[in-house]
Design an enzyme around this catalytic site. Structure first.
Site, PDB file in Angstrom:
ATOM      1  N   GLU A 225     -15.560 -62.426  54.693  1.00  0.00           N
ATOM      2  CA  GLU A 225     -14.815 -61.216  55.047  1.00  0.00           C
ATOM      3  C   GLU A 225     -13.505 -61.669  55.674  1.00  0.00           C
ATOM      4  O   GLU A 225     -13.460 -62.064  56.838  1.00  0.00           O
ATOM      5  CB  GLU A 225     -15.632 -60.350  56.015  1.00  0.00           C
ATOM      6  CG  GLU A 225     -16.954 -59.873  55.448  1.00  0.00           C
ATOM      7  CD  GLU A 225     -16.783 -58.920  54.272  1.00  0.00           C
ATOM      8  OE1 GLU A 225     -15.676 -58.364  54.102  1.00  0.00           O
ATOM      9  OE2 GLU A 225     -17.750 -58.726  53.518  1.00  0.00           O
ATOM     10  N   CYS A 259      -8.097 -56.252  60.991  1.00  0.00           N
ATOM     11  CA  CYS A 259      -7.940 -56.716  59.616  1.00  0.00           C
ATOM     12  C   CYS A 259      -7.579 -55.585  58.664  1.00  0.00           C
ATOM     13  O   CYS A 259      -7.058 -55.833  57.575  1.00  0.00           O
ATOM     14  CB  CYS A 259      -9.206 -57.415  59.137  1.00  0.00           C
ATOM     15  SG  CYS A 259     -10.676 -56.373  59.135  1.00  0.00           S
TER      16      CYS A 259
END
Length: 488
Positions: A225, A259
């Site tokens: 991720e 993010c």
């Protein structure tokens, strides 16, 4: 994405201790066998109890690790997010654990096929610092729900938060169920080299590549991720003020240390100045003060602070136009509090580092476009992002932008919608691979295992094995020829 924990720390490695923990957990997994639904639910319940019991201590630790971080953000984005994930896992787990039976009609002719989802074994999880509880315990919850044992390596950059976890976990879990590996157990770079049965990493693409190499050496399945520069495109038919307001607020969540934050925006050229003015107006309404404002998150450390200022300075030196929101009588940026004022950058060129690096801070780049394909081509010239933002109606231009680009997800007219329960979260290409949350976590941390049997009088072993008669070969060939019409 946040800088990873998988960097060499100034602590002598004790990989033997990590190996011992891993082997103890693997031995327990083999000894006890696949856990039933009640055991898994009990582990999830204990995880939720731990989080709620020490939530205040965790919130204080996170605030100290950052310097300034709003309690609301920690209680919702960290603590609350984990509890919602655990609640969904507990509710849906009995259904997900049921054996799947595809093509049930085949049982009529004696062929019995089923698919069971078995735990992988011992999962290693390496978490970043920007949401140190959510990004540690959400994958942990998924791995436990799937029946695995877990070793978690929290970030060394949020040491107080990691220390709270390391102190409390042993009161709720046996070491063979769930354990914390800290800096005292060796550097993070040694953690991904262990022979886990599965690995889950959240962090930067640069460190993600190293993790992928480490896992490949052990043939360990890995979920990455990562992050990247998330683009936002504002359509000509969008409500410009609404788009500016939501993008501005999204960009300053956790001071841009998320993010999923929009990194840069494309707006119609004729609306560029108005859009920038609206962004600054939103920021001004949000933060009449910054220096002493507990709602304005500090940059995590001095290195990150200097890196972001370096990107702004480099852009200015190469001719960019910089506008910053600095309240009256405040001296910003401030190295003591590590607070950088909200910044809009326009007139960007390819010579600027800001064009290439993910900022991970309170800086928003804005470009003008005349034709939509200018924005699409820019997006495609860079690595695939974790998410693409579209502001405007779902018109033909929206379809064109989505069809012509690649990203882990698409958010339309708002922020974080792709985090809603029931949908996969993950990237593509440089923003990662694999997904999690809810059922997608369950499957990520499981082995889809086919079990097939036959009660048919005809044996497939006899059918496929030699010797092959001329008649059988002719019949097989005719069967292939007869299927030609299916592909015309």
């Amino acid at each position: 994405m946040a800088q990873s924990v998988l960097e060499s720390a100034a602590v002598p490695p004790r990989t033997s201790a990590l190996d011992e923990i891993l082997e103890s957990a693997r031995a327990a997994f083999i000894r006890d066998g696949i856990p039933d639904v009640n055991t898994r639910l009990d582990r999830l319940t204990r995880l939720g109890a731990m989080v709620t019991d020490c939530c205040d201590e965790l919130a204080i630790a996170i605030a100290h690790d950052f310097g300034t971080r709003p309690r609301y953000l920690t209680m919702t984005g960290d603590i609350g997010a984990v509890l919602l994930e655990i609640a969904e896992l507990r509710q849906q787990l009995p259904k997900w654990m049921k054996t799947e039976r595809p093509h049930r009609w085949r049982r009529i002719v004696g062929l019995d096929q089923s698919v069971r989802y078995d735990p992988l074994g011992v999962i290693g999880i390496a978490a970043p610092w920007n949401f140190p509880i959510q990004l540690s315990l959400t994958p942990t919850a998924g791995a436990l729900a799937a029946g695995n044992r877990v070793m978690l390596r929290p970030s060394s950059m949020t040491q107080r938060t990691s220390a709270v976890l390391a102190r409390h976990v042993p009161h709720y879990f046996e070491p063979e169920e769930f354990t914390i590996a800290t800096r005292a157990d060796g550097p993070g770079s040694a953690f991904s080299k262990l022979d886990f049965d599965g690995f889950f990493f959240t962090g930067s693409p640069e460190i993600g590549r190293e993790v992928a190499r480490d896992c490949a050496a052990n043939l360990t399945p890995v979920t990455l991720e990562l992050g990247g520069k998330n683009p936002a495109i504002v359509d000509r038919d969008a409500d410009l003020r609404t788009a500016a307001d939501r993008i501005a607020r999204s960009r300053l969540t956790n001071s841009g240390q998320v993010c999923l934050c929009p990194d840069y925006v494309f707006v119609p050229q004729e609306n560029l100045d108005e859009f920038v003015a609206d962004v600054l107006a939103t920021w001004r309404s949000m933060f009449p003060a910054i220096a002493a404002n507990d709602d304005y998150t500090s940059i995590i450390d001095d290195d990150a602070y200097r890196r972001i200022l370096g990107l702004i300075s480099d852009a200015r030196d190469h001719g960019a136009h910089i506008e910053q929101l600095i309240p009256a009588r405040e001296l910003l940026p401030d190295p003591a509090s590590r607070k950088i004022p909200p910044t809009v950058v326009t007139r960007l060129t390819a010579a600027m580092e800001l064009e290439r690096q993910e900022v991970f801070g309170p800086v928003l780049s804005v470009y003008g476009y005349n034709q939509l394909d200018e924005a699409v081509d820019h997006v495609n010239a860079h690595d695939h992002a974790l998410t693409l933002y579209w502001f405007g109606p779902k018109n033909t231009r929206f379809v064109h932008a989505v069809d012509r680009t690649r990203s882990g997800s698409v958010n339309v007219n708002d922020f974080l919608l792709n985090m809603a329960p029931g949908t996969p979260f993950g990237g593509v290409g440089a923003s990662g691979y694999g997904s999690y949350h809810g059922e997608y976590s369950y499957r990520t941390f499981s082995n889809a295992r086919t079990v097939a049997g036959s009660a048919m009088p005809l044996s497939s072993a006899r059918t496929i094995g030699p010797p092959y008669s001329r008649a059988a070969t002719t019949a097989a060939t005719r069967g292939v020829y007869a299927s030609r019409h299916l592909f015309r």
